[in-house]
Write an enzyme that holds these catalytic residues in place. Structure first.
Site, PDB file in Angstrom:
ATOM      1  N   HIS A   6       0.816  -1.214   0.000  1.00  0.00           N
ATOM      2  CA  HIS A   6       0.000   0.000   0.000  1.00  0.00           C
ATOM      3  C   HIS A   6       0.852   1.267   0.000  1.00  0.00           C
ATOM      4  O   HIS A   6       0.341   2.364  -0.257  1.00  0.00           O
ATOM      5  CB  HIS A   6      -0.984   0.010   1.179  1.00  0.00           C
ATOM      6  CG  HIS A   6      -0.357   0.286   2.512  1.00  0.00           C
ATOM      7  ND1 HIS A   6      -0.064  -0.708   3.433  1.00  0.00           N
ATOM      8  CD2 HIS A   6       0.020   1.440   3.100  1.00  0.00           C
ATOM      9  CE1 HIS A   6       0.454  -0.166   4.514  1.00  0.00           C
ATOM     10  NE2 HIS A   6       0.524   1.145   4.337  1.00  0.00           N
ATOM     11  N   ASP A  12     -10.962  -6.806   2.139  1.00  0.00           N
ATOM     12  CA  ASP A  12     -11.204  -8.147   1.621  1.00  0.00           C
ATOM     13  C   ASP A  12      -9.914  -8.946   1.718  1.00  0.00           C
ATOM     14  O   ASP A  12      -9.210  -8.884   2.712  1.00  0.00           O
ATOM     15  CB  ASP A  12     -11.725  -8.039   0.183  1.00  0.00           C
ATOM     16  CG  ASP A  12     -12.260  -9.353  -0.349  1.00  0.00           C
ATOM     17  OD1 ASP A  12     -12.407  -9.470  -1.563  1.00  0.00           O
ATOM     18  OD2 ASP A  12     -12.506 -10.258   0.466  1.00  0.00           O
ATOM     19  N   SER A  48       4.401   1.764   8.535  1.00  0.00           N
ATOM     20  CA  SER A  48       3.954   0.745   7.592  1.00  0.00           C
ATOM     21  C   SER A  48       5.087   0.308   6.679  1.00  0.00           C
ATOM     22  O   SER A  48       5.861   1.130   6.197  1.00  0.00           O
ATOM     23  CB  SER A  48       2.809   1.297   6.725  1.00  0.00           C
ATOM     24  OG  SER A  48       1.662   1.517   7.494  1.00  0.00           O
TER      25      SER A  48
END
Length: 372
Positions: free
Chosen positions: A164, A229, A305
């Site tokens: 991401h 998901d 992250s």
């Protein structure tokens, strides 16, 4: 094909069994991993690079949600592990893969968000100061991405990070084409080259030295999914630098079950955005796990992250202690646990299939990727 699918998904054959001796050392298991090889590569249209960089992802699907998700089929797993490669000139390719079991031998699995608060009670993070720490292993393996995330050195020219940080699941983020990786270095003082004299009362000022990224690999499990998901299970990417970084790196390894981790704890260091310019280290207990994810409450803020989650265990074959990266810090989850709100920070586990894929990206030879 159904039998092969089951074999691959359940593949996690541990050759070394954890002993029960009172003198037991936490020991790296020996896994026989599958083989993932490219089958075909297609040229894609150049991406637009129009997505906003996100320093974290959130998902309402917690441990129970993931554990109840149906196992993907063999074809779905192949699709998730196929990948896109982005080059520095903006060109883009898509590579389909095949999965093979050699000799004896898996992968698969899948609100309200509090994107600001990821601190649990007392803030247990440690800012790392001084070149004696920052430039030494393992802290020296942590690097900063120009998109704002963190990465970890895993080979002479490769950096592991979160997908991401460069792709939002639909499009590449702004700056992904000219992505750079930053290495902390001491600032040179005028007329003090080679001097070891520092003011112990003041941390030595550091700066970033940047190296351009040559190409980037992102699994299609992230690109075709999203954080709500299956996508969070595949939130990882590998960056290849244009030149070697010349620092010690940390090897990747297959993630052992949480009960086999030393003290049940994990460790990682990153560039949290609430402490600009600082490398921040933390460790904490694993609270829960699924096949693809580790749930923990390590204090973290956006910017961390992409940090490599690692543990230190005994390497029986080499008769020494060794740190390995077993996961990639991904983001935050806010879930309903038996009617009670609960929040977690989440790391993507390096499963046998993911190990085979990332190792092949690094080495380009599956024969060097048989032992996880």
């Amino acid at each position: 094909m159904a039998a092969l699918s089951t074999l691959i998904l359940l593949l996690c054959a541990v050759k070394d069994v954890m002993p029960s001796s009172p003198h037991w050392k936490p020991t790296w298991p020996s896994y026989r991993v599958p083989v993932i090889l490219p089958q075909s590569t297609l040229n894609l249209d150049k991406p637009q690079f129009d997505a906003e960089a996100r320093l974290e992802v959130v998902s309402p699907c917690g441990p129970a949600c993931h554990k109840s998700s149906p196992l993907p089929t063999y074809e779905e797993v192949k699709n998730y592990l196929s990948y896109e490669t982005l080059y520095a000139n903006g060109s883009l390719t898509e590579t389909e893969v095949g999965i093979y079991i050699l000799s004896s031998g898996g992968d698969g699995s899948r609100g309200r968000s509090r994107t600001k608060r990821q601190i649990y009670g007392y803030d247990s993070r440690f800012s790392i100061f001084g070149k004696d720490f920052l430039l030494n292993y393992p802290f020296s393996t942590s690097v900063k991405l120009s998109t704002g995330c963190t990465g970890t050195l895993v080979a002479e020219k490769h950096v592991l990070t979160a997908a991401h940080c460069i792709h939002d699941g639909k499009s590449y983020v702004k700056g992904a084409q000219k992505l750079r990786v930053g290495f902390l270095k001491p600032r040179q003082k005028d007329g003090s080259k080679g001097s070891n004299i520092t003011n112990s009362a003041m941390p030595e000022k550091m700066k970033f030295q940047w190296i351009r990224v040559k190409r980037t690999h992102v699994p299609k499990g992230w690109i075709k999914g999203n954080a709500n998901d299956i996508g969070m299970d595949y939130d990882y990417a590998l960056l290849e630098l244009k030149k070697p970084h010349k620092r010690k790196f940390m090897k990747i390894g297959v993630s052992p079950p949480a009960r086999h981790l030393p003290g049940g704890r994990i460790h990682f260091s990153g560039y949290d955005n609430d402490r600009p310019g600082n490398l921040v280290y933390r460790f904490c207990d694993v609270k829960d796990e699924t096949y693809d994810l580790l749930y923990q409450q390590c204090d973290a803020q956006p910017g961390a992250s992409g940090s490599g989650v690692y543990v230190r265990m005994w390497k029986r074959q080499n008769h020494k202690w060794e740190r390995k990266i077993i996961g990639i810090f991904s983001g935050h989850q806010w879930v309903d646990m038996n009617g009670t709100p609960q929040d977690f920070n989440v790391a993507v586990r390096i499963t046998p299939l993911k190990y085979a894929q990332i190792c092949y990206w690094i080495k380009g030879n599956y024969l060097d990727c048989r032992e996880g």
